[in-house]
Write a protein that holds these residues in place. Structure first.
Motif, mmCIF file in Angstrom:
data_model
loop_
_atom_site.group_PDB
_atom_site.id
_atom_site.type_symbol
_atom_site.label_atom_id
_atom_site.label_comp_id
_atom_site.label_asym_id
_atom_site.label_seq_id
_atom_site.Cartn_x
_atom_site.Cartn_y
_atom_site.Cartn_z
ATOM 1 N N HIS A 106 76.432 -94.898 19.900
ATOM 2 C CA HIS A 106 75.122 -95.530 19.762
ATOM 3 C C HIS A 106 75.269 -97.003 20.149
ATOM 4 N N SER A 109 73.033 -100.003 18.926
ATOM 5 C CA SER A 109 72.997 -100.421 17.518
ATOM 6 C C SER A 109 73.386 -101.899 17.424
ATOM 7 N N TRP A 116 79.162 -92.590 15.671
ATOM 8 C CA TRP A 116 79.226 -91.696 14.505
ATOM 9 C C TRP A 116 79.560 -90.287 14.970
ATOM 10 N N PHE A 148 68.886 -85.362 14.027
ATOM 11 C CA PHE A 148 69.511 -86.500 13.388
ATOM 12 C C PHE A 148 68.756 -87.754 13.839
ATOM 13 N N THR A 149 68.789 -88.801 13.018
ATOM 14 C CA THR A 149 68.317 -90.085 13.522
ATOM 15 C C THR A 149 69.389 -90.605 14.478
ATOM 16 N N ILE A 150 69.012 -91.539 15.309
ATOM 17 C CA ILE A 150 69.979 -92.105 16.256
ATOM 18 C C ILE A 150 71.105 -92.825 15.506
ATOM 19 N N GLY A 151 70.836 -93.193 14.238
ATOM 20 C CA GLY A 151 71.864 -93.829 13.417
ATOM 21 C C GLY A 151 72.766 -92.831 12.707
ATOM 22 N N GLY A 152 72.448 -91.542 12.797
ATOM 23 C CA GLY A 152 73.346 -90.524 12.255
ATOM 24 C C GLY A 152 72.930 -89.894 10.946
ATOM 25 N N LEU A 153 71.696 -90.155 10.508
ATOM 26 C CA LEU A 153 71.205 -89.466 9.308
ATOM 27 C C LEU A 153 70.693 -88.089 9.695
ATOM 28 N N GLN A 154 70.932 -87.128 8.833
ATOM 29 C CA GLN A 154 70.362 -85.813 9.074
ATOM 30 C C GLN A 154 68.875 -85.878 8.769
ATOM 31 N N ARG A 155 68.077 -85.444 9.722
ATOM 32 C CA ARG A 155 66.654 -85.663 9.619
ATOM 33 C C ARG A 155 65.887 -84.384 9.315
#
Lengths: 404, 404, 404
Positions: A106, A109, A116, A148-155
């Protein structure tokens, strides 16, 4: 000695199911090539080199202002990639020891962590992936689509109706092609979903994906303006447009059109381009599959309907909140009227007066006035009379519309 | 000597795909017959004679005021035909030398050209065709549906989701039946699209087409009132109606009903009628497939639901802008209430009081009042009491509706 | 001597159609067992005993206040059953002499007739049945779904798009699972319809039913709150929720979630529980199939999305006119915000500041304020600054919403 007699059991003789086409990344060349494009899209190019002993990935941006090129080692054996203005996404299949992994570089960022990694659950393999604006989508062998969000959270995670063929994203739109069934006698049976992921996920469209007979899907993606398009192995380009239904309801429907100029890479003598030297990109005009395009009438019809579709396409984008080029739109309306007038003149010369009236019904009131003049000068007074009635109707309609 | 031993390879044993039924013109007899009906519909009859050395087509109108009969030579070898108030449409398959051709005898044109011809692109064959009001539709082997104006302008072309089975038109409605998949063990897997072609094309309905088990589609078309209907090889008639969904949304759904009188040609001793002598047309009543129609209760239920469906059908047409027979509609409402009262009386005699209340809930307030009297006279005071409560509720509902 | 040489005909080698799973009653054990559960649901238990010479059915209610248990002889050989607060429904297949019969023990009727019987038409067999609030639904081998009132009036009959797998009802909702096609290589191709039968029948949803790869459907039914749910042979639970689509349109879509506690019967050493001793019911927690649920991040993500889905589910029920537990709903909203804050703290510790901002975007304004404090105390001033901007945006949004 001959083997034991084989019992005469019924042999299959009906229609033959087609082996389903494999999942692929649109814009990639096949995974068995040692030097291959893992992704070639409007942002950049991801090349994979599987040379012993080195296994590496080269990332290159068309616009180096987005980011400088990257050279990544590929120890994990990534087979899939996507590239966007924000990130590079990679995935590798599972092995006997390791899970299938998703790696997101990413680079946009602003914090210190530019990467990630997520392990998929054991027994589940990434099959297709893409990068959208601020999201990552991965379709897996468990018939799941994982966001996933681009930051790596499972969405989010949701079920697919069939095995994935490919996925593609543009802005907040996500396009998923899947096997909705098994095709027969050379045909595939694909379905396509278009989802909008702005805030809440919603399904825009879920339809069979039209393909030419006995063909497979070669590419799915979006035009620069954001219209989803498919290309099949026969080279047929089909934007996925929607129809306006009854009572203000929007009903979706695929249109077979090819109104757009397509960028492509001509391959000489082989099905896939080599990675080096870098292939040149060509722009090819596409045409609608009308009949008799070798005749003057057929050519004008093709031009007219191509222009109408381009215009519809503006309407589609405009109604979906995209900014559109208003000048191009009014240009296309003008072009259509000119083509109607040309077709009118041709029909007039051929004494196809009924057809002249059919054309007049598609004209604006102003252009009907021109048509009346043309008919009068050609000495077709009966036709001019009929056109006058149409002009009158159109004037009344326009008057009514203004009042409403 | 015996041949080489055959290896014991797995033999297919699962469900058997059904060979997909071929495209056909509804209202025609098979193409292999030397004398055949190419089309028999509400406008007229197109007969094909394939006698050496003559190959000819006879066109006859039921109402000779529409147009006089025509005798056409059939040098091109047309296999498909349709006939309307405006035109006769013919198409021939491609040969080694010639393209598949579409010929339209547009007899209602007021100009001097009563005929136009279009060649389909090489490699593409007409499979099904029909005439609508001012349009011509042709479905082809390229999975395309091509629309022309009745004057011969190319109007639109769009992709089909599967191979066409047949097409039919009524006014501005176009009905397309296609193979949505491959059926198994004798079943077909058909889909049906209903499109409206007034001004802009829009999709009204796209659904699986219900058929009886192990049957094929025999006919698709429209009732005189414009409701699309299918008939399968089991003789089951199914109008294609739509359901009104939640929140004012219109959701489409097929209803199995057969509320209409069907005109048909009884065939003695053969599956297809001979062209000469001209077969007589019979009118057969159709019934809904309810249970126990040999009992009094079952017969009344069948009559009631048939009437309800006829009424729904009026509502469908009315909401689609068709003019309806208001007297017939109010007659059908009256008939329903009478049948409810008869069923009530029967249930009352059988001491099925719970069922009496269920029936009362379907009655209008006035008819509930009659039911109360009937119950009282039968000495069923408990039932009369329950009915009084229902009458009160209905009065309140009607009052509320009036206020709104 | 060896038999005649077998001709070398083509042997089938493509994808293998999966035998379609048979129709079943959800909550029953297989018909071949001599002692079996014909139905086990939230109302009671119907046990079938097929002991020579006796063939009997035992009905037991969980709440004996509903009705006392019943012992019925089963001379007709009923194979299917359902049980509700109002009635017990039984059906037997046809034999050489007898039609398939439907028997309804309508114990809640207030008249003297507690039972009614309907013969299906000859050649038509009941395949699946259920009891709803005041209706009886039976899906038959003729691809028909037959609706009756609980009092035994024929209410409606409509076509199914494929052979039935099972049916289930809750209140006025009816869920029908059918074979929408033939699956391949171990997969089924099922479809599900959800209908509302209050007053007029309307179709709420008609979609492919998602299943795990190579699995079959094991159960379909409704949660206590009325949400339809499926369970497949892999144990995956999937509520059938709907998506809110564009322009206020409601578009249906299946979500893979398992947010609910499931009651089940653990079976020791066998696939089906014995009828005696009465099996104990266990409650198992279910989880969403997220990645990396062994990590702290994964666990919190799973808890968060489970809570979001529970909340959506309240919204679904509320919009469908069901009463919901408002306290539980506000509790679930509070829990979500707490989980976001915990995830925020974790990301903050790991210096994943970009992810912190992504989390903040899902927070309410109040919780963003807490996040700002947390960031400031952790010395992350850049992050706190970005969060302040988000808080400002949220305040403006809330202000706008209030004004509207």
């Amino acid at each position: 000695p001959p083997g034991p007699p084989v019992p005469l059991r019924p042999v299959y003789e009906g229609p033959m199911p087609t082996p389903p086409q494999r999942a692929f990344q649109p814009g990639s060349t096949p995974a068995h090539l040692t030097h291959r494009f893992m992704m070639w899209n409007s942002v950049g190019i991801v090349r994979g080199y599987n040379d012993e002993p080195e296994n590496a990935i080269d990332v290159e941006f068309h616009d180096s202002a987005v980011h400088h090129g990257m050279h990544l080692s590929n120890a994990l054996g990534h087979k899939m990639a996507d590239i966007s203005q924000e990130a590079v996404l990679l995935a590798c299949p599972s092995t006997d020891e390791l899970c299938s992994k998703l790696v997101c570089v990413h680079f946009s960022s602003w914090d210190t962590h530019k990467e990630w990694v997520v392990d998929l659950p054991r027994g589940e393999d990434a099959r297709a992936l893409c990068l959208g604006r601020s999201f990552v989508a991965v379709a897996t062998s468990a018939l799941l689509l994982r966001l996933f969000t681009i930051g790596g959270l499972q969405r989010e995670v949701f079920s697919l109706s069939g095995n994935v063929v490919c996925v593609s994203a543009h802005g907040e739109q996500l396009c998923v092609v899947y096997h909705r069934g098994t095709g027969f006698d050379g045909d595939q049976a694909l379905g396509v979903q278009l989802l909008s992921l702005s805030q809440k996920r919603r399904l825009i469209l879920d339809q069979p994906l039209p393909l030419s007979p006995q063909s497979t899907l070669s590419w799915i993606g979006f035009t620069a303006e954001g219209t989803p398009c498919s290309v099949d192995s026969e080279g047929q380009v089909r934007p996925l447009l929607e129809d306006q239904g009854a009572q203000g309801q929007s009903r979706r429907h695929f249109n077979l059109i090819s109104c757009l100029f397509c960028r492509c890479i001509p391959c000489k003598g082989s099905r896939f381009p080599p990675t080096l030297p870098r292939p040149a990109v060509a722009v090819l005009p596409f045409k609608m599959p009308l009949c008799q395009t070798s005749t003057e009438k057929g050519q004008m019809e093709e031009q007219f309907w191509r222009s109408v579709l381009l215009h519809n396409h503006f309407g589609f984008l405009s109604s979906n909140g995209y900014e559109i080029d208003e000048e191009a739109q009014s240009q296309s309306l003008k072009e259509q009227q000119e083509l109607l007038m040309k077709m009118f003149a041709l029909s007039c010369k051929l004494d196809r007066e009924f057809r002249c009236v059919e054309l007049a019904q598609m004209m604006t009131q102003n252009v009907v006035t021109l048509a009346i003049k043309y008919a009068s000068r050609s000495g077709k007074m009966g036709l001019a009379q009929r056109l006058s009635e149409i002009a009158l109707e159109k004037a009344q309609e326009e008057h009514q519309e203004e009042e409403e």
